[in-house]
Design a protein around this motif. Structure first.
Motif, PDB file in Angstrom:
ATOM      1  N   LEU A 150     -20.197  53.482   7.818  1.00  0.00           N
ATOM      2  CA  LEU A 150     -20.183  54.187   6.530  1.00  0.00           C
ATOM      3  C   LEU A 150     -18.847  54.082   5.789  1.00  0.00           C
ATOM      4  N   PRO A 151     -17.695  54.198   6.480  1.00  0.00           N
ATOM      5  CA  PRO A 151     -16.445  54.019   5.728  1.00  0.00           C
ATOM      6  C   PRO A 151     -16.367  52.630   5.081  1.00  0.00           C
ATOM      7  N   ALA A 152     -16.827  51.617   5.794  1.00  0.00           N
ATOM      8  CA  ALA A 152     -16.795  50.259   5.220  1.00  0.00           C
ATOM      9  C   ALA A 152     -17.795  50.148   4.070  1.00  0.00           C
ATOM     10  N   MET A 153     -18.921  50.840   4.190  1.00  0.00           N
ATOM     11  CA  MET A 153     -19.898  50.807   3.089  1.00  0.00           C
ATOM     12  C   MET A 153     -19.320  51.498   1.856  1.00  0.00           C
ATOM     13  N   ARG A 154     -18.630  52.612   2.091  1.00  0.00           N
ATOM     14  CA  ARG A 154     -17.997  53.301   0.952  1.00  0.00           C
ATOM     15  C   ARG A 154     -16.970  52.383   0.288  1.00  0.00           C
ATOM     16  N   ALA A 155     -16.226  51.658   1.125  1.00  0.00           N
ATOM     17  CA  ALA A 155     -15.184  50.771   0.593  1.00  0.00           C
ATOM     18  C   ALA A 155     -15.797  49.577  -0.151  1.00  0.00           C
ATOM     19  N   ALA A 156     -17.055  49.255   0.148  1.00  0.00           N
ATOM     20  CA  ALA A 156     -17.695  48.092  -0.491  1.00  0.00           C
ATOM     21  C   ALA A 156     -18.250  48.433  -1.878  1.00  0.00           C
ATOM     22  N   ARG A 183     -23.794  63.524   5.277  1.00  0.00           N
ATOM     23  CA  ARG A 183     -23.575  64.329   4.074  1.00  0.00           C
ATOM     24  C   ARG A 183     -22.193  64.026   3.464  1.00  0.00           C
ATOM     25  N   ALA A 184     -21.210  63.862   4.330  1.00  0.00           N
ATOM     26  CA  ALA A 184     -19.869  63.544   3.828  1.00  0.00           C
ATOM     27  C   ALA A 184     -19.887  62.188   3.123  1.00  0.00           C
ATOM     28  N   PHE A 185     -20.676  61.265   3.658  1.00  0.00           N
ATOM     29  CA  PHE A 185     -20.779  59.953   3.007  1.00  0.00           C
ATOM     30  C   PHE A 185     -21.414  60.097   1.620  1.00  0.00           C
ATOM     31  N   ASP A 206     -35.585  64.789  17.019  1.00  0.00           N
ATOM     32  CA  ASP A 206     -35.693  66.201  17.386  1.00  0.00           C
ATOM     33  C   ASP A 206     -35.210  67.035  16.193  1.00  0.00           C
ATOM     34  N   ALA A 207     -35.726  68.262  16.117  1.00  0.00           N
ATOM     35  CA  ALA A 207     -35.446  69.104  14.946  1.00  0.00           C
ATOM     36  C   ALA A 207     -33.946  69.213  14.662  1.00  0.00           C
ATOM     37  N   ASP A 208     -33.122  69.342  15.713  1.00  0.00           N
ATOM     38  CA  ASP A 208     -31.694  69.553  15.470  1.00  0.00           C
ATOM     39  C   ASP A 208     -30.977  68.266  15.035  1.00  0.00           C
ATOM     40  N   ARG A 209     -31.690  67.161  15.035  1.00  0.00           N
ATOM     41  CA  ARG A 209     -31.072  65.908  14.591  1.00  0.00           C
ATOM     42  C   ARG A 209     -31.519  65.513  13.184  1.00  0.00           C
ATOM     43  N   GLN A 210     -32.513  66.230  12.663  1.00  0.00           N
ATOM     44  CA  GLN A 210     -32.992  65.904  11.322  1.00  0.00           C
ATOM     45  C   GLN A 210     -32.004  66.448  10.288  1.00  0.00           C
ATOM     46  N   ALA A 211     -31.734  65.641   9.271  1.00  0.00           N
ATOM     47  CA  ALA A 211     -30.659  65.999   8.336  1.00  0.00           C
ATOM     48  C   ALA A 211     -31.076  67.008   7.270  1.00  0.00           C
ATOM     49  N   HIS A 212     -32.393  67.140   7.015  1.00  0.00           N
ATOM     50  CA  HIS A 212     -32.873  67.987   5.909  1.00  0.00           C
ATOM     51  C   HIS A 212     -32.126  67.636   4.618  1.00  0.00           C
ATOM     52  N   ALA A 213     -32.011  66.346   4.383  1.00  0.00           N
ATOM     53  CA  ALA A 213     -31.185  65.854   3.275  1.00  0.00           C
ATOM     54  C   ALA A 213     -31.772  66.175   1.905  1.00  0.00           C
ATOM     55  N   THR A 214     -33.068  66.517   1.867  1.00  0.00           N
ATOM     56  CA  THR A 214     -33.633  66.870   0.550  1.00  0.00           C
ATOM     57  C   THR A 214     -32.925  68.109  -0.017  1.00  0.00           C
ATOM     58  N   ARG A 215     -32.294  68.891   0.882  1.00  0.00           N
ATOM     59  CA  ARG A 215     -31.569  70.092   0.408  1.00  0.00           C
ATOM     60  C   ARG A 215     -30.236  69.741  -0.254  1.00  0.00           C
ATOM     61  N   TRP A 216     -29.813  68.504  -0.139  1.00  0.00           N
ATOM     62  CA  TRP A 216     -28.521  68.102  -0.703  1.00  0.00           C
ATOM     63  C   TRP A 216     -28.645  67.638  -2.161  1.00  0.00           C
ATOM     64  N   ILE A 217     -29.893  67.455  -2.601  1.00  0.00           N
ATOM     65  CA  ILE A 217     -30.105  66.833  -3.916  1.00  0.00           C
ATOM     66  C   ILE A 217     -29.531  67.686  -5.049  1.00  0.00           C
ATOM     67  N   GLY A 218     -29.590  69.016  -4.874  1.00  0.00           N
ATOM     68  CA  GLY A 218     -29.026  69.906  -5.899  1.00  0.00           C
ATOM     69  C   GLY A 218     -27.554  69.601  -6.148  1.00  0.00           C
ATOM     70  N   ASP A 219     -26.823  69.340  -5.073  1.00  0.00           N
ATOM     71  CA  ASP A 219     -25.397  69.016  -5.208  1.00  0.00           C
ATOM     72  C   ASP A 219     -25.173  67.555  -5.567  1.00  0.00           C
ATOM     73  N   HIS A 220     -26.151  66.722  -5.203  1.00  0.00           N
ATOM     74  CA  HIS A 220     -25.972  65.271  -5.377  1.00  0.00           C
ATOM     75  C   HIS A 220     -27.204  64.680  -6.065  1.00  0.00           C
ATOM     76  N   PRO A 221     -27.245  64.764  -7.405  1.00  0.00           N
ATOM     77  CA  PRO A 221     -28.430  64.261  -8.121  1.00  0.00           C
ATOM     78  C   PRO A 221     -28.601  62.749  -8.021  1.00  0.00           C
ATOM     79  N   ASN A 222     -27.630  62.069  -7.424  1.00  0.00           N
ATOM     80  CA  ASN A 222     -27.749  60.610  -7.233  1.00  0.00           C
ATOM     81  C   ASN A 222     -28.400  60.271  -5.880  1.00  0.00           C
ATOM     82  N   LEU A 223     -28.884  61.287  -5.155  1.00  0.00           N
ATOM     83  CA  LEU A 223     -29.474  61.046  -3.835  1.00  0.00           C
ATOM     84  C   LEU A 223     -31.001  60.947  -3.931  1.00  0.00           C
ATOM     85  N   VAL A 224     -31.547  59.885  -3.340  1.00  0.00           N
ATOM     86  CA  VAL A 224     -33.002  59.709  -3.230  1.00  0.00           C
ATOM     87  C   VAL A 224     -33.336  59.648  -1.742  1.00  0.00           C
TER      88      VAL A 224
END
Ligand SMILES: Cc1ncc(COP(=O)(O)O)c(C=O)c1O
Length: 369
Positions: A150-156, A183-185, A206-224
């Motif tokens: 991910l750091p290399a992807m951010r740098a790209a 999420r930090a990425f 497993d449930a504790d490994r799922q990111a529930h990333a749909t909850r991040w969309i409010g903060d990050h409207p560029n997330l699909v």
């Protein structure tokens, strides 16, 4: 004008595309090798090895009575159910003919010739295809331990980057990124770059490994966030998946989407499958047991396999083309991944216990051959 002269007028980026190669169908292998299709084991396309949910089958039977009608192009009921499950507004949900369609829609809406899309080495094959089909350039970031760096992807990411693809878990390597790291990425990506988080295998975590990333969309409207009914929900043949995103982004994707991209049987079955949480839970349990069974089998054969968070596993067999051919002759279909830059590996979809056993026995023979 001849057809080849006509084809020469298509854009170079279209002529240069190599079509997606899927897992070989059982009937094709049976025909080519003179085998009994009933004896063939297919572990090649990350499908759910169980039959579909009986509730999905019943919903299909009911919906079949209405086949003369077009489907609801807005998929009102299915979107409502998904929105309710995820705690989002239905206007944030875009349905696709498989989640593959959602990936395509993002590139259609956001990429033009000259733009760049960033993705990882060994990541899902559709990212380069969908990128090139728009005349955009793919920027492939070298993998780290077979997963996303991910750091290399951010740098790209440059001023030309419009889309970044991240698969979690990734196909074909099965690697997984922890939610806080992910999420930090997402937060680090410039707000004018779309981040596609491909969670086709999310339900196998497993449930504790799922990111529930749909909850991040409010903060990050560029997330699909894209998800699939093809894997843990067991509906690969119907082609249905969805993306969750900011409503304004969804509105854009809906403009380029075919009006009736998800058929009526798929909508009905997906609605029923979504409600059948026992089926998904049992699929996860069967998958976990199957991963352990395969891991033990590989260890017994002295083979290296990557720890996987999906419903498939990569195993290093050396001359994978030869081993694959020897498996095919025994009626076992798995997936060579040389096209992913992994010529020594095979990807095995987790099957039912007896299928895994048959594969492991055939693999022992193939390795000796
Ligand atoms: C990482 C990943 N994303 C998306 C897809 C597309 O799946 P579907 O179009 O069936 O939802 C796949 C299919 O194998 C996949 O492996």
């Amino acid at each position: 004008m001849t057809a080849s002269a006509l084809a020469a007028q298509a854009p170079q980026y279209v002529r240069g595309l190599s079509p997606y190669v899927g897992g070989k169908p059982i009937e094709e292998v049976a025909r080519e090798l003179g085998l009994d299709p009933a004896r063939i084991v297919k572990l090649a396309s990350n499908e759910n090895p169980r039959g579909p949910s009986p509730r999905a089958l019943a919903a299909i039977a009911t919906a079949a009575a209405e086949l003369t009608r077009y489907p609801d192009g807005n998929a009102f009921v299915l979107k409502q159910a998904l929105a309710e499950r995820l705690g989002v507004d239905p206007a944030q949900v875009v349905l696709g003919n498989g989640s593959n369609d959602v990936l395509e829609l993002v590139t259609q809406a956001f990429l033009r010739p000259g733009d760049e899309a960033v993705y990882s080495e060994h990541a899902f094959a559709v990212y380069p295809l969908a990128t090139q089909a728009r005349g955009a350039s793919g920027v492939v970031v070298p993998a780290r331990d077979y997963g996303h760096d991910l750091p290399a992807m951010r740098a790209a990411i440059t001023s030309r980057t419009r889309v970044v693809f991240v698969a979690n878990p990734n196909n074909p390597t099965g690697t997984w990124i922890a939610p806080d790291v992910l999420r930090a990425f997402v937060a680090s990506v410039p707000a004018d770059v779309v981040v596609v988080l491909d969670e086709a295998y999310n339900e196998y975590l497993d449930a504790d490994r799922q990111a529930h990333a749909t909850r991040w969309i409010g903060d990050h409207p560029n997330l699909v966030v894209s998800r699939s009914f093809s894997k843990a929900y067991g509906l690969a043949a119907l082609r249905v998946g969805y993306g969750v995103m900011d409503a304004t982004v969804a509105d854009l994707l809906n403009r380029v989407r075919q009006p009736f991209n998800v058929n009526a049987l798929a909508q009905a079955a997906a609605l029923a499958a979504l409600a059948d949480t026992d089926y998904v839970d049992e699929s996860r349990r069967i998958n976990r047991a199957g991963l352990a069974q395969l891991a033990n089998g590989f260890a017994a054969l002295g083979l290296t396999a990557l720890p996987s968070h999906g419903n498939f596993v990569l195993v290093k067999v050396g001359d994978a083309a030869r081993v694959n051919a020897a498996l095919l002759r025994q009626g076992i279909i798995v997936r060579p991944v040389a096209n992913y830059g992994l010529p020594e590996w095979l990807r095995i979809t987790v099957g039912l216990p007896e299928e895994n056993d048959r594969f492991l026995a055939a693999l022992a023979v193939a390795l000796r051959a």
